[in-house]
Design a protein around this motif. Sequence first.
Motif, PDB file in Angstrom:
ATOM      1  N   LEU A 294     -44.749 -20.471 -31.620  1.00 44.75           N
ATOM      2  CA  LEU A 294     -45.677 -20.987 -30.985  1.00 44.75           C
ATOM      3  C   LEU A 294     -46.413 -20.449 -29.949  1.00 44.75           C
ATOM      4  CD1 LEU A 294     -44.473 -25.119 -30.409  1.00 44.75           C
ATOM      5  CD2 LEU A 294     -46.281 -23.521 -32.541  1.00 44.75           C
ATOM      6  N   MET A 295     -45.409 -19.915 -29.068  1.00 38.97           N
ATOM      7  CA  MET A 295     -45.788 -18.921 -27.691  1.00 38.97           C
ATOM      8  C   MET A 295     -46.754 -17.636 -28.508  1.00 38.97           C
ATOM      9  SD  MET A 295     -42.956 -18.868 -25.131  1.00 38.97           S
ATOM     10  CE  MET A 295     -44.036 -18.183 -23.428  1.00 38.97           C
ATOM     11  N   GLN A 296     -46.358 -16.988 -29.839  1.00 32.63           N
ATOM     12  CA  GLN A 296     -47.206 -16.141 -30.367  1.00 32.63           C
ATOM     13  C   GLN A 296     -48.027 -16.550 -31.075  1.00 32.63           C
ATOM     14  OE1 GLN A 296     -44.421 -14.837 -33.778  1.00 32.63           O
ATOM     15  NE2 GLN A 296     -44.835 -12.715 -33.328  1.00 32.63           N
ATOM     16  N   GLU A 297     -48.069 -18.304 -31.371  1.00 33.61           N
ATOM     17  CA  GLU A 297     -48.967 -18.614 -32.494  1.00 33.61           C
ATOM     18  C   GLU A 297     -50.519 -18.524 -30.870  1.00 33.61           C
ATOM     19  OE1 GLU A 297     -48.448 -21.618 -35.017  1.00 33.61           O
ATOM     20  OE2 GLU A 297     -47.091 -20.653 -35.622  1.00 33.61           O
ATOM     21  N   GLY A 298     -50.087 -18.959 -30.004  1.00 31.91           N
ATOM     22  CA  GLY A 298     -50.793 -19.220 -28.810  1.00 31.91           C
ATOM     23  C   GLY A 298     -50.787 -20.926 -28.918  1.00 31.91           C
ATOM     24  N   VAL A 299     -50.051 -21.483 -28.767  1.00 29.87           N
ATOM     25  CA  VAL A 299     -50.274 -22.741 -29.039  1.00 29.87           C
ATOM     26  C   VAL A 299     -49.531 -23.146 -28.127  1.00 29.87           C
ATOM     27  CG1 VAL A 299     -49.503 -24.796 -30.699  1.00 29.87           C
ATOM     28  CG2 VAL A 299     -50.452 -22.803 -31.878  1.00 29.87           C
ATOM     29  N   LEU A 300     -48.132 -22.772 -27.678  1.00 27.24           N
ATOM     30  CA  LEU A 300     -46.999 -23.170 -26.280  1.00 27.24           C
ATOM     31  C   LEU A 300     -47.444 -22.071 -25.353  1.00 27.24           C
ATOM     32  CD1 LEU A 300     -45.605 -25.453 -26.096  1.00 27.24           C
ATOM     33  CD2 LEU A 300     -43.409 -23.634 -26.532  1.00 27.24           C
ATOM     34  N   SER A 301     -47.250 -23.232 -23.853  1.00 27.69           N
ATOM     35  CA  SER A 301     -46.953 -21.617 -23.098  1.00 27.69           C
ATOM     36  C   SER A 301     -45.595 -21.834 -22.281  1.00 27.69           C
ATOM     37  CB  SER A 301     -48.136 -21.972 -22.256  1.00 27.69           C
ATOM     38  OG  SER A 301     -47.792 -22.839 -20.965  1.00 27.69           O
ATOM     39  N   GLU A 302     -44.814 -20.962 -21.625  1.00 31.93           N
ATOM     40  CA  GLU A 302     -44.239 -21.113 -20.896  1.00 31.93           C
ATOM     41  C   GLU A 302     -43.912 -22.558 -20.202  1.00 31.93           C
ATOM     42  OE1 GLU A 302     -41.290 -19.292 -22.116  1.00 31.93           O
ATOM     43  OE2 GLU A 302     -40.449 -20.891 -20.566  1.00 31.93           O
ATOM     44  N   GLU A 303     -45.556 -22.762 -19.660  1.00 37.98           N
ATOM     45  CA  GLU A 303     -45.619 -23.579 -18.699  1.00 37.98           C
ATOM     46  C   GLU A 303     -45.468 -25.218 -18.902  1.00 37.98           C
ATOM     47  OE1 GLU A 303     -49.237 -23.005 -16.199  1.00 37.98           O
ATOM     48  OE2 GLU A 303     -48.602 -25.720 -14.873  1.00 37.98           O
ATOM     49  N   SER A 304     -46.049 -24.362 -20.270  1.00 34.51           N
ATOM     50  CA  SER A 304     -46.352 -26.395 -21.261  1.00 34.51           C
ATOM     51  C   SER A 304     -45.196 -26.707 -21.781  1.00 34.51           C
ATOM     52  CB  SER A 304     -47.419 -26.286 -22.269  1.00 34.51           C
ATOM     53  OG  SER A 304     -46.995 -25.209 -23.215  1.00 34.51           O
ATOM     54  N   TYR A 305     -43.888 -25.647 -21.959  1.00 35.56           N
ATOM     55  CA  TYR A 305     -42.624 -25.313 -22.758  1.00 35.56           C
ATOM     56  C   TYR A 305     -41.788 -26.395 -21.546  1.00 35.56           C
ATOM     57  CZ  TYR A 305     -38.185 -25.106 -24.577  1.00 35.56           C
ATOM     58  OH  TYR A 305     -36.542 -25.091 -24.777  1.00 35.56           O
ATOM     59  N   ARG A 306     -42.032 -25.739 -20.002  1.00 33.50           N
ATOM     60  CA  ARG A 306     -41.396 -25.866 -18.872  1.00 33.50           C
ATOM     61  C   ARG A 306     -41.180 -27.692 -18.803  1.00 33.50           C
ATOM     62  NH1 ARG A 306     -42.579 -21.964 -15.607  1.00 33.50           N
ATOM     63  NH2 ARG A 306     -41.430 -20.282 -16.233  1.00 33.50           N
ATOM     64  N   GLN A 307     -42.800 -28.066 -19.117  1.00 29.52           N
ATOM     65  CA  GLN A 307     -42.729 -29.418 -18.649  1.00 29.52           C
ATOM     66  C   GLN A 307     -42.876 -30.294 -19.737  1.00 29.52           C
ATOM     67  OE1 GLN A 307     -47.186 -30.077 -18.066  1.00 29.52           O
ATOM     68  NE2 GLN A 307     -46.478 -32.338 -18.316  1.00 29.52           N
ATOM     69  N   ILE A 308     -42.396 -29.652 -20.954  1.00 30.19           N
ATOM     70  CA  ILE A 308     -42.307 -30.963 -22.369  1.00 30.19           C
ATOM     71  C   ILE A 308     -40.407 -31.321 -21.857  1.00 30.19           C
ATOM     72  CG2 ILE A 308     -41.531 -30.890 -24.574  1.00 30.19           C
ATOM     73  CD1 ILE A 308     -43.903 -29.288 -24.905  1.00 30.19           C
ATOM     74  N   ASP A 309     -39.662 -30.016 -21.398  1.00 31.98           N
ATOM     75  CA  ASP A 309     -38.458 -29.814 -21.050  1.00 31.98           C
ATOM     76  C   ASP A 309     -38.095 -30.578 -19.779  1.00 31.98           C
ATOM     77  OD1 ASP A 309     -36.053 -28.742 -22.040  1.00 31.98           O
ATOM     78  OD2 ASP A 309     -35.722 -27.398 -20.052  1.00 31.98           O
ATOM     79  N   SER A 310     -38.751 -30.589 -18.772  1.00 35.65           N
ATOM     80  CA  SER A 310     -38.847 -31.720 -18.320  1.00 35.65           C
ATOM     81  C   SER A 310     -38.501 -32.481 -17.638  1.00 35.65           C
ATOM     82  CB  SER A 310     -39.460 -30.762 -16.550  1.00 35.65           C
ATOM     83  OG  SER A 310     -40.057 -31.698 -14.977  1.00 35.65           O
ATOM     84  N   GLU A 311     -39.182 -33.201 -18.871  1.00 36.27           N
ATOM     85  CA  GLU A 311     -40.114 -34.269 -18.956  1.00 36.27           C
ATOM     86  C   GLU A 311     -39.060 -35.593 -20.186  1.00 36.27           C
ATOM     87  OE1 GLU A 311     -44.967 -34.281 -19.261  1.00 36.27           O
ATOM     88  OE2 GLU A 311     -43.588 -34.460 -20.949  1.00 36.27           O
ATOM     89  N   ALA A 312     -38.508 -34.382 -20.997  1.00 36.91           N
ATOM     90  CA  ALA A 312     -37.372 -34.897 -22.019  1.00 36.91           C
ATOM     91  C   ALA A 312     -36.267 -34.983 -21.215  1.00 36.91           C
ATOM     92  CB  ALA A 312     -36.959 -33.917 -23.049  1.00 36.91           C
ATOM     93  N   LYS A 313     -35.690 -34.259 -20.251  1.00 36.82           N
ATOM     94  CA  LYS A 313     -34.114 -34.644 -19.115  1.00 36.82           C
ATOM     95  C   LYS A 313     -34.612 -35.630 -18.591  1.00 36.82           C
ATOM     96  CE  LYS A 313     -33.168 -29.739 -18.446  1.00 36.82           C
ATOM     97  NZ  LYS A 313     -33.420 -28.534 -18.107  1.00 36.82           N
ATOM     98  N   SER A 314     -35.951 -35.909 -18.279  1.00 37.70           N
ATOM     99  CA  SER A 314     -36.013 -37.034 -17.281  1.00 37.70           C
ATOM    100  C   SER A 314     -35.693 -38.733 -17.671  1.00 37.70           C
ATOM    101  CB  SER A 314     -37.259 -37.037 -16.659  1.00 37.70           C
ATOM    102  OG  SER A 314     -38.183 -38.260 -15.794  1.00 37.70           O
ATOM    103  N   GLU A 315     -36.372 -38.023 -18.744  1.00 40.87           N
ATOM    104  CA  GLU A 315     -36.442 -39.494 -20.101  1.00 40.87           C
ATOM    105  C   GLU A 315     -35.010 -39.874 -20.140  1.00 40.87           C
ATOM    106  OE1 GLU A 315     -37.972 -38.324 -24.555  1.00 40.87           O
ATOM    107  OE2 GLU A 315     -38.290 -40.724 -24.733  1.00 40.87           O
ATOM    108  N   ALA A 316     -34.144 -37.969 -21.299  1.00 40.33           N
ATOM    109  CA  ALA A 316     -32.767 -39.014 -20.958  1.00 40.33           C
ATOM    110  C   ALA A 316     -31.978 -39.437 -19.869  1.00 40.33           C
ATOM    111  CB  ALA A 316     -31.846 -37.555 -21.194  1.00 40.33           C
ATOM    112  N   ARG A 317     -31.854 -38.837 -18.805  1.00 42.18           N
ATOM    113  CA  ARG A 317     -31.252 -39.563 -17.732  1.00 42.18           C
ATOM    114  C   ARG A 317     -32.221 -40.298 -17.173  1.00 42.18           C
ATOM    115  NH1 ARG A 317     -32.487 -34.013 -14.757  1.00 42.18           N
ATOM    116  NH2 ARG A 317     -34.538 -34.765 -13.938  1.00 42.18           N
ATOM    117  N   GLN A 318     -33.764 -40.904 -17.284  1.00 39.36           N
ATOM    118  CA  GLN A 318     -33.271 -42.881 -17.505  1.00 39.36           C
ATOM    119  C   GLN A 318     -32.230 -43.388 -18.184  1.00 39.36           C
ATOM    120  OE1 GLN A 318     -37.623 -42.654 -17.277  1.00 39.36           O
ATOM    121  NE2 GLN A 318     -37.518 -41.193 -15.711  1.00 39.36           N
TER     122      GLN A 318
END
Lengths: 358, 325
Positions: A294-318
Amino acid sequence: MTTQLADQSNYAQAEINLQLDAEEKIKLMRDMIRIRRFEEVSLKYYNADKMGGFLHLYIGQESIAVGTISLCGENDHIITAYRDHGHALAVGMGMNECMAELFGKATGCSKGKGGSMHFFAPDKNYWGGHGIVAGQTPLGIGLAYGIKYKGLTGSSLCFLGDGAVNQGAFHESLNLAELWDLPVIYIIENNGYSMGTSQKRSSAFKGSLAQRGEAYGIAWESAKGHDIYEVRAKTKAALDRAHQENRPTILELATYRYQGHSVADANAKKYRTPEEIVHHKENFDPLNVWKNQLMQEGVLSEESYRQIDSEAKSEARQAAEFAEQSPYPEIGEITDDVYFEVDKDTEAGNQGRHFFHD
Amino acid sequence: MTLYRHALNRALDEELANDDNVVIIGEEVAEYDGAYKVTEGLWKKWGDKRVVDAPISEAGFIGMGIGASMLGVRPVMELMFFSFAYVAFDQMINNAACVRYMSGGLINCPIVVRGPANGGTNVGATHSHTPENLFANMPGLKVVVPSTARDAYGLMKSAIRDNDPVYFMENTLLYGDPAAASELPEEEFTLPIGSAEVKRSGTDVSLIAHGRSVLVALEAAKQLKEEKGVDAEVVDLRSIRPLDEETILNSVVKTNRAVLVDENKPFCGVSAQIAATIQQEAFDDLDAPVLRVTSIDAPAIYSPPLEKEQIPNVGRVVEKVMQLG
């Protein structure tokens, strides 16, 4: 790596994948990350003795549940074995109800009555979550039979592991699937090991496990499971066969689990080398492969990946907090959900004695 | 008079008409008209979609039926012999009995598995099992064992309409037995599952039985009256789970003696459960220990004259009653 990417770009050109917009691609990313973070948190609490029994982790195999289920429509149904958390989240079950089930709480998806191996959500066409190896395969053709009987255009996605292919029930179901033209897609998630026994040490096979389908005249295909584009392209062909011809398919997808068979698998690092595990993590990790794509396709940035990841971690913790704070079922509830007629207080449910404890 | 097999046939035919979701599946049920002719004529009348010949593959097709029932199909699956349930055991126990529970009540299995479950036909141990105790041991299942054509008809209709898995155990010796035949009214009726019936009223001893053993008990009661002056009551359980304990206990309270007639093997057989209930609930009403007539405790013997002795028979029941003193 170069070859791998070249392959991926081929499948990226498959019609079903060309239809994906950026948002849908990112949803696939998010769905995989959510499964992994959910399971990492569940592992932590399992190790802290917050859960009982077994915990069969799906980590490493996420692209299969997410890729296949992303193609499912209104009349496509899903059933799997005991490594069922990934499929549960992929069909849209919430982390809270899933985590609470692992904790054995009343707020769990099965009210604490099923546990890790037995997640269900029939409202999302998800029929479990089955503990006995290959025991779900006759049920899988039963779903296909039901769909066909009712005159619907749909399918049954029946997941199994590579260890399940040697069970008689699987072979009986194959015979019926082809004999009666049932719209079932067997998805063998081949992670190389039936518990601690490698495929070579457990299965007699020629070429692949899916090839056994030839004996029954069933269409089969084996493919790489770590790349969502490939998973979707192969699944689409099987779905078309089911929808248009009411015919079965066996689709074998190569994958790898990083953890043991279950967390209780004491030999998880003895029947395979640490190098083997590292090799898979470094080269075929489904999350990394998709992220890079997705990064190669320009659909995803490192920053947006980190945000998704952080949301998922938070959702799991909750979800873990929700589970911890939830009550256990009451003793009086042990005998609920045994008989439909009793639960619904019908005339039939009130006739004679159903339970025999004092 | 309607024979037991014809009563079942009528129930199946009517329920096929009453509900489009009812489908009959089993080995030789369609074109062959049923190995024991219970489904005779149904394929011709209802066609390929509603009456389906299955290959010899019990784990596969019973499991398939369970899966289809989760989606709302109402399969009535025939086991040519209930003994063949043993190759489908995982499906019948782990899936049919447990899926409602393990899903917290989200899924139910409105399936009927039916077929003959009896000894006495000289087919050896593999074809002579009486697994009503095994299946009744499992919460989530219902087990029905009718002894007459009327009960078979009314209970089969209830079984098909029930939303829980019902394992319906018939008897090859009863299919064509005039002693099991009944007068059936022309209008449809059902009988509730979980309701026992006093098949013969008496005052001196309660003979408590299910399935063909009810007919054995009735014959024994006749002989006891004529030859010994003992007036026996016969209670037909009709279903093992749910169990009508009230009718059992009312009878024992009235007669103060109980002999249980049960084709099961004695160890953990149905009669063991009934005996436990009686001693717990009617201890003060008993004038004698609860005795049992069961199959002699070995796999079913082939030898024809000996098999008659192995399963409960009139002579053994009369003898056991006279032991009560």
